[in-house]
Design a protein around this motif. Structure first.
Motif, PDB file in Angstrom:
ATOM      1  N   UNK A 742       0.806  -1.135  -0.138  1.00 45.18           N
ATOM      2  CA  UNK A 742      -0.046   0.006  -0.006  1.00 45.18           C
ATOM      3  C   UNK A 742       0.963   1.329   0.139  1.00 45.18           C
ATOM      4  N   UNK A 743       2.089   1.235   0.854  1.00 48.91           N
ATOM      5  CA  UNK A 743       2.562   2.433   0.804  1.00 48.91           C
ATOM      6  C   UNK A 743       3.330   2.693  -0.209  1.00 48.91           C
ATOM      7  N   UNK A 744       4.007   1.786  -0.867  1.00 40.62           N
ATOM      8  CA  UNK A 744       4.737   1.849  -2.235  1.00 40.62           C
ATOM      9  C   UNK A 744       3.693   2.015  -3.242  1.00 40.62           C
ATOM     10  N   UNK A 745       2.610   1.722  -3.544  1.00 42.10           N
ATOM     11  CA  UNK A 745       1.700   2.119  -4.513  1.00 42.10           C
ATOM     12  C   UNK A 745       1.340   3.463  -4.420  1.00 42.10           C
ATOM     13  N   UNK A 746       1.129   3.863  -2.962  1.00 38.69           N
ATOM     14  CA  UNK A 746       0.689   5.403  -2.940  1.00 38.69           C
ATOM     15  C   UNK A 746       1.856   6.331  -3.121  1.00 38.69           C
ATOM     16  N   UNK A 747       3.115   5.920  -2.573  1.00 35.12           N
ATOM     17  CA  UNK A 747       4.245   6.792  -2.919  1.00 35.12           C
ATOM     18  C   UNK A 747       4.573   6.985  -4.414  1.00 35.12           C
ATOM     19  N   UNK A 748       4.631   5.771  -5.210  1.00 37.11           N
ATOM     20  CA  UNK A 748       4.679   5.996  -6.784  1.00 37.11           C
ATOM     21  C   UNK A 748       3.489   6.996  -7.481  1.00 37.11           C
ATOM     22  N   UNK A 749       2.355   6.610  -6.789  1.00 38.98           N
ATOM     23  CA  UNK A 749       1.247   7.393  -7.397  1.00 38.98           C
ATOM     24  C   UNK A 749       1.266   8.870  -7.162  1.00 38.98           C
ATOM     25  N   UNK A 750       1.710   9.093  -5.946  1.00 39.72           N
ATOM     26  CA  UNK A 750       1.701  10.621  -5.390  1.00 39.72           C
ATOM     27  C   UNK A 750       2.835  11.077  -6.317  1.00 39.72           C
ATOM     28  N   UNK A 751       4.200  10.355  -6.530  1.00 39.95           N
ATOM     29  CA  UNK A 751       5.112  10.957  -7.435  1.00 39.95           C
ATOM     30  C   UNK A 751       4.805  11.595  -8.731  1.00 39.95           C
ATOM     31  N   UNK A 752       3.642  10.597  -9.347  1.00 41.03           N
ATOM     32  CA  UNK A 752       3.171  11.004 -10.677  1.00 41.03           C
ATOM     33  C   UNK A 752       1.974  11.816 -10.353  1.00 41.03           C
ATOM     34  N   UNK A 753       1.271  11.964  -9.360  1.00 39.61           N
ATOM     35  CA  UNK A 753       0.293  13.107  -9.026  1.00 39.61           C
ATOM     36  C   UNK A 753       0.758  14.238  -8.929  1.00 39.61           C
ATOM     37  N   UNK A 754       1.760  14.287  -8.255  1.00 38.15           N
ATOM     38  CA  UNK A 754       2.599  15.879  -7.976  1.00 38.15           C
ATOM     39  C   UNK A 754       3.391  16.379  -9.116  1.00 38.15           C
ATOM     40  N   UNK A 755       3.815  15.286  -9.983  1.00 46.34           N
ATOM     41  CA  UNK A 755       4.636  15.684 -11.052  1.00 46.34           C
ATOM     42  C   UNK A 755       4.434  16.969 -11.849  1.00 46.34           C
ATOM     43  N   UNK A 756       3.132  17.363 -12.308  1.00 43.81           N
ATOM     44  CA  UNK A 756       2.868  18.408 -13.122  1.00 43.81           C
ATOM     45  C   UNK A 756       3.387  19.678 -12.523  1.00 43.81           C
ATOM     46  N   UNK A 757       3.098  19.691 -10.863  1.00 40.21           N
ATOM     47  CA  UNK A 757       3.045  20.913 -10.432  1.00 40.21           C
ATOM     48  C   UNK A 757       4.640  21.071  -9.653  1.00 40.21           C
ATOM     49  N   UNK A 758       5.023  20.244  -8.998  1.00 38.24           N
ATOM     50  CA  UNK A 758       6.544  20.075  -8.481  1.00 38.24           C
ATOM     51  C   UNK A 758       7.374  18.940  -9.340  1.00 38.24           C
ATOM     52  N   UNK A 759       8.006  19.543 -10.075  1.00 32.81           N
ATOM     53  CA  UNK A 759       8.710  18.533 -11.198  1.00 32.81           C
ATOM     54  C   UNK A 759       9.987  17.800 -10.839  1.00 32.81           C
ATOM     55  N   UNK A 760      10.332  18.613  -9.621  1.00 29.81           N
ATOM     56  CA  UNK A 760      11.533  18.065  -9.224  1.00 29.81           C
ATOM     57  C   UNK A 760      11.442  16.822  -8.099  1.00 29.81           C
ATOM     58  N   UNK A 761      10.936  17.310  -7.220  1.00 30.56           N
ATOM     59  CA  UNK A 761      10.821  16.256  -6.052  1.00 30.56           C
ATOM     60  C   UNK A 761      10.095  15.053  -6.551  1.00 30.56           C
ATOM     61  N   UNK A 762       9.141  15.236  -7.482  1.00 28.87           N
ATOM     62  CA  UNK A 762       8.478  14.051  -8.042  1.00 28.87           C
ATOM     63  C   UNK A 762       9.453  13.171  -8.742  1.00 28.87           C
TER      64      UNK A 762
END
Length: 1034
Positions: A742-762
Motif C-alpha cells: 500500500x505504501x509503495x503504491x501510494x508513494x509511486x502514485x503521488x510522485x506522478x500525481x505531483x509531477x506536473x506541479x512540482x517536477x523536481x521532487x516528484x
RNA sequence: GGGGAAGUAACUCAGUUGGUAGAGUGGGGAUCUUAUAAAUAUCUGGUCGGUGGUUCGAGUCCAUCCUUCCCUACCA
C-alpha cells in the motif's frame, strides 16, 4: 534493485539543478513528445515574453501554470508540443537602447544611424535572452528553447507580411490620423505607460465661447479647457438624447444643455424652446476663427454619445487634430483636420505664429474678448499628462497613421470570443467581451525604427500597394536583390523601390514599422512560417487548445491573436484561456522597483527550491485572483508539504532497506488488506478523482490543496503513523506485505500525481522508487473507483473524531495518554458501524475497553430543535412556533420514540402536526458528573478510576518512553541492543518487575538491573524520581 | 469618468442548489514520538464591509452605499 535510494542531503538548489541537467541530458521533453506520436495533440501556444528586461516573479506564476497544464496533459496521453518564443521588436527595446546610447530623440537616432541603432536593438534583445533561458530551466519550465520562434527572423516577418498583405488586398488597411500623446520638445510620441507616469495637477484657463449660428443671430455656448485648440475647430458635438434649451439672456440668444443651463447662465434667463440634441444635427454655424481654411465641409453640429452633461455646457468643441473623440467624430462626418501647429508645438499660422500653443492661451482669450466671442472664463485645476523625461506638457496630436479596419468585422470577433472557454469566465464575458464591443480600428503603424516594417509602398501618383513575400518583393523590385542575403528590417527595405502599376513611376516604401502586438498576434501562423512552410499540416497546429497569460494581455496578446486569426481563418485562435492575475507584495501592494518590494525569483529558487515556489504560488490563491506573496507562506508549504513527502519516503525506504524488502516482489489482493489500507487507498483514489475534476476546469489551486491535505492528514498523520508497528515486525506476514504494498503504491502514485506541479521532487521520488527514466514520461494516475468505499471513509472519520474526543476528555482530567485507563463509553448506535475498529480506538486512546452505551439518558440531557432544512420547506412560517413547541416536550422520551420510527402528534399554532424523526435535530449535553466531551452529537465518556494495575502499567509505559528518549539522545542505532540500569523507589521497582518482559521487548533491552548510583540521570516517572542509565550490550 | 474583481477570525483563505459560519497560520497552556528543526488534540478568536429588501430562514439572491485592487481614459 533491492534498495531504495535515500534522498540526497544536497541543498535544494544543487539538487534541482542536477535534475534539470538530467532532463537536458536525457532529452526528456523531446521524449515526452515522441512517445505520444500519433496521439491526440493538445495544442499550446506560448505567449512570447518581450526579451527586454529581467524575468520577475510574475513571470514565474504564469509559467508555472502553463507548465503544470502542459505536463499534466502530456501525462494524460496527449501530445503537447511546446515551442518557446521571443517578442523582440518595439518601442521598449528602442528606449532601452536610447538610454544606453544616451540618445534623446529621433533626430539623435537618425544622426547615429538607423543601421547601427537597429543593430544595437538586436544585440540588446539577445543579452536578455540568456537570463530568460536560465530562469526557464531553473524553474523547471519544460519548453523547447532551442527552436523558438523569434519575431525578428526574416521568416517570421515574411509570415507577418503575408497576413498584412491579406488585410491590404481586402481593403482593410487604410491611412488615417491617430491621436497620440506627443512631446513637442522631444519630438516623439509617448506610449501610454509613459503617459501614466507623468500626470500632474495644473491650473489652466477654461473658457466658454460663443459660436454664432449661421442662419440666425443665436449662439452656441461651448466650454473648453484648451483655448489653443479653437483655431482648429470644425464642429460642435451634442448628445443626441439630451435636451437643449434655446434661451434669452440680456437680449442675446443662446443654446445650452438643459441640465447645465443654471450652472452656465445663472438663474435669470428666459426659455424660448426645448430641443432634442438629435434635432440640432447638421445645424451650421460660422467658423470661430478664420485663420485656417477648411478643405471639406465643416462647421456644423454633430452628435456623439460620449458627450455628457456633467461639465461645461453640454456642447463640445470638436477639433479632430487634437482629440480622440473629436477625431472619431471627424471620421464619422468626414470633417477636415485643421492643423496650424507644427511638430515642435508652435503655431505656424494665426496671429500667434511662433509661440508654443499653451503659452498662447492668454492671448487667444484676449482675442476672443476683443471679438466679443468670449462668454466667460474661469481657472480650473485638473490632471494633465507631462513628458516624464523633460516635464513638457504633452499635446494630443493627430499624426498620419495606418489602421486596420477592425470595426468592419467586430461582430465576428464578438461571436468568436463567445465560443472561447475563459477561466475565469468573467474575463472573457465582461472584461474582454465589453472591450470587443467597443473596439476601434487598430492603429497599426509606428514612426519608429526597430520593428517589422510596414509592407506598403506608395507612389507619387497616390497609388499604394503591399508586398506579401520575399519572392514578390524581389520580382517587383527596381533594384536587383539576392534571395539569400535579403534583410527585411529598416533601413534596408527603405532602399527598395518598386514600379508603380498605375503610372510607371517609382514607388517608395512607407517609412513606418508596425505595432509589435501585430507581431505576437501573428504567432499561430508565423511561428511555423505559414503559409510558406507547414501549410499542409497546419490544421493540426491551429487553433490552440490552451493558452495562459496574465490579465494584462486582455488588450494585448489575447486581442491581437483574436483579430488576426478571425480575419485569416475566420475562427478564434484559442479554445481555452486561463488568465492569471498579478502578484502583489504581502500587504497587497503592487510590486515595483521604485517601492523596492520586488522579489528576485532566482534567490527564492536557491533558498527554497523551484518546486516549493511553484507549489506555493499555486496553493496560496487561485490563479485569477491577485496573489499576495508572503515568504512565510512559502516556508509553510516547504515544511508542511515537501518535508512531509520526503519523510514519508524516508520512513518507507528506511525499513524497506533494513529488511531488504522490495514490495514489487509480492502482492496482497486489495480485498485481503487490512481495513486501514483499504481506507487509505479509498482516500487516495477519491483524491485522484477530485484532482481530475479540478484540473478539468483548470482549478490548480483546489487540486494542489487537496493533494497536500491528503499527504499531511491521511497519509502521514494517520496511515503511516497508525502503521508504524506493522513495519517493525520481524516476520514477513501478509499484514506486513500489505503495508509495504500500500505504501509503495501510494508513494509511486503521488510522485506522478505531483509531477506536473512540482517536477523536481516528484522526479527524485519516482526514480528512487522505480527503475524508470523519468516521471514525466509516465501516465497520470487514474482513479480505480472500485477501491473507493465512501462508507469506509465515513467510518474512519467517525473513529478519528471519537479518538479526538477521547483525547480531549483525557485533557480535561489531566490524564496523559501514556497512562492507561480502564474504559471509555461511546454511543451505542455506532456499535454495528465501527465494532471491528475498536482495537484502533483502544490503542490510540490507551484504554482497556470500549463500551457501547445503550441507554444514553443515563449520561445525557437532550434538547430538540427543528431541522430547518427539512421542516422549513414543509411548515414554512410555522417553523418558529414548532421550535417553541419542541422545547416544551420531554426530550428524552421523544427522542427514543422518534428513533424507533414513531410519529408524534404535536400542536403548533392550533394545528396538529405529525412529527417524524426527519423534522428534528437532537442535541445532547453531558449531565454533571461525567468526564466526557461532546461535539456534533458525538461523545466519549471516560472512566477515570485508576486501579493499582493501571497505575503500574502507567509507570512501565513512562519508563519505556524515558528509555527511548535516552536511546535517541545517546545516538544509538535503531537495532542496537542495550542494558538498562535504574534506581528508584519500591513502587517503581515493582512495576518494572511486573512489566519487565514488555519493557525489554519495547526497548530492545537484554537486561534490566536495579542499582544504587547517584550518577544516574534523574527522570520523573509520574511523580517518582527515578535514575536511569543505558549502556550498549556487548 | 468607464469597465472588471474583491471585502468572512489577528493573518492567508474555504464556504457547492439559500438551512443557522469552517480550515490553516499566529498566540496560550498540554500531550505524543524506534519517520518528522515534526506531529496530536485543546483553548483563544467572527455585527460574514454598511444599510435596506425578498424569504419561515441570507455569507449566499436583489437594491444601494463605502473601501481596496486591476484595466482603461487629458470626454470638451
Amino acid at each position: 534493485m533491492s534498495n531504495f535510494k535515500p534522498l540526497t542531503d544536497l541543498s535544494v538548489a544543487k539538487k534541482e539543478s542536477e535534475i534539470a541537467d538530467y532532463w537536458d541530458d536525457n532529452e526528456i521533453l523531446a521524449k515526452s513528445i515522441a512517445i505520444r506520436d500519433g496521439k491526440t495533440p493538445f495544442v499550446f501556444y506560448e505567449g512570447p515574453p518581450t526579451a527586454n528586461g529581467k524575468p520577475g516573479i510574475h513571470h514565474v506564476i504564469a509559467r508555472t501554470l502553463k507548465d503544470s497544464v502542459c505536463r499534466y496533459k502530456t501525462m494524460q496521453g496527449y501530445q503537447v508540443k511546446r515551442k518557446a518564443g521571443w517578442d523582440t521588436h518595439g518601442l521598449p527595446v528602442e528606449i532601452e537602447v536610447e538610454k544606453q546610447l544616451k540618445l534623446s530623440n529621433k533626430q539623435d537616432i537618425e544622426a547615429y544611424g538607423i543601421t547601427e541603432f537597429n543593430q544595437k536593438c538586436r544585440e540588446s534583445v539577445f543579452s536578455y535572452e540568456q537570463q530568460w533561458r536560465e530562469m526557464t530551466k531553473r524553474m523547471g519550465y519544460s519548453i523547447d528553447l532551442d527552436h523558438p520562434y523569434v519575431t525578428l527572423d526574416n521568416d517570421y516577418i515574411e509570415s507577418v507580411w503575408w497576413i498584412l498583405d491579406q488585410f491590404f488586398k481586402q481593403g482593410l488597411i487604410y491611412e488615417g490620423h491617430k491621436i497620440l500623446p506627443y512631446c513637442s520638445r522631444c519630438g516623439t510620441g509617448l506610449a501610454s505607460h509613459e503617459v501614466a507616469q507623468g500626470y500632474k495637477v495644473i491650473k489652466s484657463n477654461t473658457v466658454v465661447v460663443k459660436f454664432k449660428r449661421k442662419d440666425a443671430e443665436e449662439y452656441f455656448l461651448v466650454w473648453t479647457t484648451t483655448p489653443w485648440t479653437l483655431p482648429s475647430n470644425v464642429a460642435l458635438t451634442v448628445n443626441p438624447q439630451e435636451v437643449y434649451l434655446k434661451v434669452r439672456q440680456n437680449e442675446e440668444i443662446y443654446y445650452v444643455s438643459k441640465t447645465l443651463s443654471h450652472k452656465v447662465l445663472g438663474e435669470e434667463f428666459e426659455v424660448l424652446e426645448e430641443i432634442k440634441g438629435k434635432d440640432l444635427e447638421y445645424v451650421e454655424y460660422e467658423q470661430l476663427m478664420s485663420f485656417v481654411k477648411a478643405d471639406k465641409k465643416a462647421f456644423f453640429v454633430t452628435v456623439g454619445d460620449y458627450v455628457t452633461t456633467e461639465d461645461g455646457t453640454g456642447i463640445v468643441h470638436t477639433a479632430p487634430a487634437f482629440g480622440e473623440d473629436d477625431y472619431n467624430t471627424g471620421r464619422r462626418y468626414n470633417l477636415p483636420v485643421l492643423q496650424p501647429v507644427d511638430e515642435t508645438g508652435k503655431f505656424v499660422t494665426t496671429p500667434w505664429q511662433g509661440s508654443f500653443v499653451m503659452d498662447a492661451d492668454l492671448d487667444i482669450i484676449k482675442w476672443l474678448h476683443g471679438e466679443g466671442k468670449l462668454f466667460k472664463k474661469e481657472k480650473m485645476e485638473h490632471n494633465y499628462p507631462h513628458c516624464w523625461r523633460c516635464q513638457t506638457p504633452l499635446l494630443y496630436y493627430a499624426k498620419p497613421s495606418w489602421y486596420i479596419e477592425v470595426t468592419k468585422f467586430k461582430d465576428k470577433l464578438v461571436e468568436n470570443n463567445n465560443r472561447v472557454e475563459w477561466y475565469p469566465d468573467y474575463v472573457g464575458e465582461k472584461r474582454f467581451g465589453n472591450w470587443l464591443e467597443n473596439a476601434n480600428d487598430w492603429a497599426l503603424s509606428r514612426s519608429r525604427y526597430w520593428g517589422t516594417p510596414l509592407n506598403i509602398w506608395r507612389c507619387g501618383c497616390g497609388h499604394t500597394t503591399s508586398i506579401g513575400s520575399r519572392k514578390e518583393l524581389i520580382e517587383n523590385a527596381v533594384e536587383t536583390l539576392d534571395q539569400t542575403t535579403i534583410e527585411l528590417h529598416r533601413p534596408f527595405v527603405d532602399d527598395i523601390h518598386i514600379k508603380c502599376t498605375k503610372c510607371g513611376a517609382t514607388m517608395t516604401r512607407v517609412k513606418d514599422v508596425i505595432d509589435c502586438w501585430f507581431d505576437s498576434g501573428s504567432m499561430p501562423f508565423a511561428q511555423h512560417h505559414y503559409p510558406f512552410e507547414n501549410s499542409e499540416n497546419f490544421d493540426q497546429l491551429f487553433p490552440a487548445d490552451f493558452i495562459c497569460e496574465g490579465i494584462d494581455q486582455t488588450r494585448g496578446w489575447f486581442y491581437s491573436l483574436l483579430v488576426i486569426s478571425t480575419f485569416v481563418k475566420g475562427v478564434a485562435p484559442y479554445k481555452r484561456v486561463l488568465v492569471n492575475d498579478l502578484i502583489l507584495d504581502k500587504d497587497g501592494h503592487k510590486m515595483s522597483k521604485s517601492k523596492g518590494n520586488t522579489v528576485n525569483p532566482f534567490e527564492l529558487f536557491d533558498q527554497y527550491g523551484a518546486d516549493a515556489l511553484r507549489w506555493y504560488l499555486l496553493y496560496v490563491s487561485p490563479a485569477w485572483t491577485p496573489t499576495k506573496f508572503d515568504i512565510e507562506g512559502l516556508k509553510e508549504v516547504q515544511s508542511k508539504f515537501f518535508s512531509t513527502m520526503r519523510n514519508v519516503y524516508a520512513f518507507f525506504s528506511l525499513y524497506a532497506n533494513t529488511d531488504k524488502l522490495d514490495p514489487r516482489t509480492f502482492f496482497i489482493n486489495y480485498q485481503d488488506r487490512p481495513e486501514l489500507d483499504q481506507w487509505v487507498l479509498s482516500k487516495y483514489n477519491s483524491l485522484l478523482k477530485d484532482v481530475e475534476m479540478d484540473l478539468s476546469v483548470f482549478d490548480l489551486t483546489k487540486a494542489v490543496r487537496k493533494i497536500q491535505e491528503f499527504v499531511n492528514e491521511d497519509l502521514s498523520n494517520w496511515y503511516i503513523r497508525r502503521s508504524r508497528r506493522r513495519f517493525w515486525g520481524t516476520e514477513l506476514t501478509d499484514d506486513k506485505k500489505a503495508v509495504y504494498n500500500t505504501t509503495y503504491e501510494i508513494l509511486v502514485g503521488l510522485a506522478k500525481l505531483v509531477a506536473p506541479f512540482a517536477p523536481y521532487i516528484s522526479e527524485e521520488l519516482y526514480r528512487s522508487l522505480t527503475d524508470e527514466l523519468s516521471v514525466h514520461l509516465a501516465d497520470y494516475p487514474v482513479a480505480n473507483t472500485q477501491l473507493i468505499d465512501s462508507e469506509l471513509e465515513t467510518r474512519m472519520d467517525l473513529v478519528r473524531n471519537l479518538v479526538g474526543l477521547g483525547r480531549a476528555a483525557r485533557e480535561q482530567v489531566r490524564i496523559k495518554v501514556r497512562q492507561p485507563v480502564q474504559q471509555i463509553l461511546i454511543d451505542g448506535k455506532y456499535e454495528q458501524l465501527i465494532d471491528y475498529m475498536l482495537p484502533l480506538i483502544q490503542e490510540e486512546l490507551n484504554v482497556k475497553a470500549v463500551v457501547f452505551a445503550k441507554d444514553l439518558s443515563q449520561y445525557m440531557n437532550f434538547s430538540l430543535k427543528p431541522n430547518f432544512k427539512v421542516a422549513g420547506s414543509i411548515f414554512g412560517p410555522k417553523v418558529k412556533s414548532l421550535g417553541k413547541a419542541l422545547a416544551t416536550l420531554d426530550a428524552a422520551s421523544v427522542v427514543l420514540r422518534l428513533e424507533a420510527g414513531e410519529t408524534i402528534a404535536l400542536e403548533v399554532e392550533g394545528e396538529l402536526l405529525d412529527l417524524v424523526k426527519d423534522y428534528v435535530i437532537t442535541t445532547i449535553v453531558a449531565k454533571e458528573g461525567f468526564t466526557m466531551t461532546v461535539e456534533d452529537n458525538l461523545f466519549v465518556i471516560l472512566d477515570t478510576t485508576l486501579t493499582k494495575e493501571l497505575i503500574d502499567e502507567g509507570y512501565a509505559r513512562e519508563y519505556i518512553s524515558k528509555v527511548q528518549q535516552m536511546r535517541k539522545t545517546n545516538d544509538y542505532e535503531m537495532m542496537d541492543r542495550i542494558k538498562i540500569y535504574f534506581d528508584g523507589d519500591e513502587e517503581i521497582a515493582q512495576a518494572v518487575k511486573l512489566y519487565e518482559d514488555y519493557i525489554k521487548k519495547e526497548t530492545l533491552a537484554d537486561d534490566i538491573e536495579r542499582i544504587n548510583d547517584a550518577s544516574l540521570e534523574k527522570q520523573n516517572l509520574n511523580g517518582h524520581e527515578t535514575g536511569l542509565k543505558l549502556e550498549k550490550s556487548s
